[in-house]
Design a protein around this motif. Structure first.
Motif, PDB file in Angstrom:
ATOM      1  N   LYS A  30      -5.990  14.552  60.272  1.00 32.95           N
ATOM      2  CA  LYS A  30      -6.378  13.322  59.588  1.00 32.95           C
ATOM      3  C   LYS A  30      -7.201  13.645  58.352  1.00 32.95           C
ATOM      4  CE  LYS A  30     -10.495  12.775  62.484  1.00 32.95           C
ATOM      5  NZ  LYS A  30     -11.203  11.897  63.411  1.00 32.95           N
ATOM      6  N   LYS A 116     -13.467   2.232  57.580  1.00 30.24           N
ATOM      7  CA  LYS A 116     -12.821   3.419  58.151  1.00 30.24           C
ATOM      8  C   LYS A 116     -13.836   4.457  58.605  1.00 30.24           C
ATOM      9  CE  LYS A 116      -8.562   3.106  55.378  1.00 30.24           C
ATOM     10  NZ  LYS A 116      -7.600   3.077  56.505  1.00 30.24           N
ATOM     11  N   LYS A 123     -14.934   3.923  67.908  1.00 31.23           N
ATOM     12  CA  LYS A 123     -13.948   4.228  68.950  1.00 31.23           C
ATOM     13  C   LYS A 123     -14.548   5.089  70.058  1.00 31.23           C
ATOM     14  CE  LYS A 123     -10.624   5.635  66.161  1.00 31.23           C
ATOM     15  NZ  LYS A 123      -9.316   6.136  65.666  1.00 31.23           N
ATOM     16  N   ASN A 157     -10.493  -3.731  63.589  1.00 32.71           N
ATOM     17  CA  ASN A 157      -9.134  -3.494  63.102  1.00 32.71           C
ATOM     18  C   ASN A 157      -8.918  -2.029  62.733  1.00 32.71           C
ATOM     19  OD1 ASN A 157      -7.998  -6.116  63.320  1.00 32.71           O
ATOM     20  ND2 ASN A 157      -9.059  -6.769  61.463  1.00 32.71           N
ATOM     21  N   GLU A 158      -9.889  -1.440  62.053  1.00 36.97           N
ATOM     22  CA  GLU A 158      -9.760  -0.040  61.650  1.00 36.97           C
ATOM     23  C   GLU A 158      -9.903   0.917  62.830  1.00 36.97           C
ATOM     24  OE1 GLU A 158      -8.748   1.158  58.778  1.00 36.97           O
ATOM     25  OE2 GLU A 158      -8.462  -0.934  58.149  1.00 36.97           O
ATOM     26  N   SER A 159     -10.453   0.427  63.919  1.00 33.89           N
ATOM     27  CA  SER A 159     -10.578   1.241  65.134  1.00 33.89           C
ATOM     28  C   SER A 159      -9.344   1.132  66.020  1.00 33.89           C
ATOM     29  CB  SER A 159     -11.805   0.810  65.947  1.00 33.89           C
ATOM     30  OG  SER A 159     -12.970   0.907  65.188  1.00 33.89           O
ATOM     31  N   GLY A 160      -8.432   0.243  65.662  1.00 37.08           N
ATOM     32  CA  GLY A 160      -7.250   0.028  66.487  1.00 37.08           C
ATOM     33  C   GLY A 160      -7.537  -0.802  67.716  1.00 37.08           C
ATOM     34  N   LEU A 161      -8.658  -1.527  67.705  1.00 35.58           N
ATOM     35  CA  LEU A 161      -9.036  -2.376  68.841  1.00 35.58           C
ATOM     36  C   LEU A 161      -8.791  -3.837  68.472  1.00 35.58           C
ATOM     37  CD1 LEU A 161     -12.411  -0.622  69.705  1.00 35.58           C
ATOM     38  CD2 LEU A 161     -10.274  -0.414  70.977  1.00 35.58           C
TER      39      LEU A 161
END
Length: 238
Positions: A30, A116, A123, A157-161
């Motif tokens: 990443k 981000k 996370k 949202n940026e954590s994918g949650l």
């Protein structure tokens, strides 16, 4: 894969020097978001701290400590109206001058990409918290129009949650302009969206800064009155 590209620090915009070596070249998964200088200016909360709000005890006078609680949380817990509403707040960093400027860019100058940075830490911390729903502290319609986005929802949202946006908020004067006493004695500014079922649910509230704990406790009070079993919170700064 871009073998020759360099990442740029999200905060200072300087190029980040890549690690040298074959292992670094082929194991990289990443992009790097921060240069070492900026990363080193975040003051992570470590060591002994308040059981509820994460306030570090290292530089806190003993007269403001009551066992494993800071004086502020002790007063909240002494009040039967607010007692045990907020089980725990996890804060990542102390609100030093550097972080104050970073959050100002994030909240007031529309620099969404800063989400981000904190999403990476969020996370990790969220994985250690038991929660059924992740609820961002909402902005009023007027405030969201000014800023362009809700910073708490952006973190999720940026954590994918998945953010569960079940709260709305009445427009009031900015919290930063209020004294501690004014914040604590605010009327309820949150409302629960209709047909929301919370019976037995464990809620994790998401916000940017923990100051007095008033905002989070007002939200927690509403959620618990609607049937939530427990309410915890995650904030970037304390």
């Amino acid at each position: 894969m871009n073998f020759f590209g360099q990442d740029q620090c999200i905060i200072c915009n300087k190029r980040i020097q890549p690690e040298v070596g074959w292992i670094a070249l082929f194991s990289r998964e990443k992009e790097c978001l921060l240069c070492p200088s900026c990363e080193g200016r975040f003051q992570q909360i470590t060591g002994e701290q308040c059981r509820i709000c994460s306030r570090p005890f290292l530089q806190l006078d003993e007269k403001f400590q009551h066992g494993d609680l800071c004086h502020d949380c002790f007063r909240w817990e002494e009040d039967s109206v607010w007692k045990e509403l907020l089980v725990r707040n996890i804060s990542l960093f102390c609100y030093n001058d550097f972080l104050k400027e970073v959050i100002a860019k994030f909240k007031y100058r529309g620099d969404y990409v800063i989400a981000k940075i904190f999403a990476q830490w969020l996370k990790v911390e969220i994985s250690n918290m038991e929660g059924d729903l992740y609820v961002p502290i909402p902005l009023s319609e007027e405030r969201q129009y000014e800023r362009g986005f809700n910073q708490a929802a952006a973190l999720l949202n940026e954590s994918g949650l998945p953010p569960t946006e079940i709260l709305t908020r009445t427009h009031t004067e900015k919290q930063s302009k209020k004294s501690r006493t004014e914040r604590i004695h605010l009327p309820q500014v949150f409302q629960l969206k209709s047909n929301t079922q919370l019976n037995g649910k464990s809620i994790i509230l998401i916000d940017d800064i923990y100051t007095t704990g008033s905002t989070l406790r007002h939200a927690a009070k509403l959620l618990k009155s609607a049937g939530a079993q427990t309410v915890q919170s995650f904030t970037i700064a304390r």
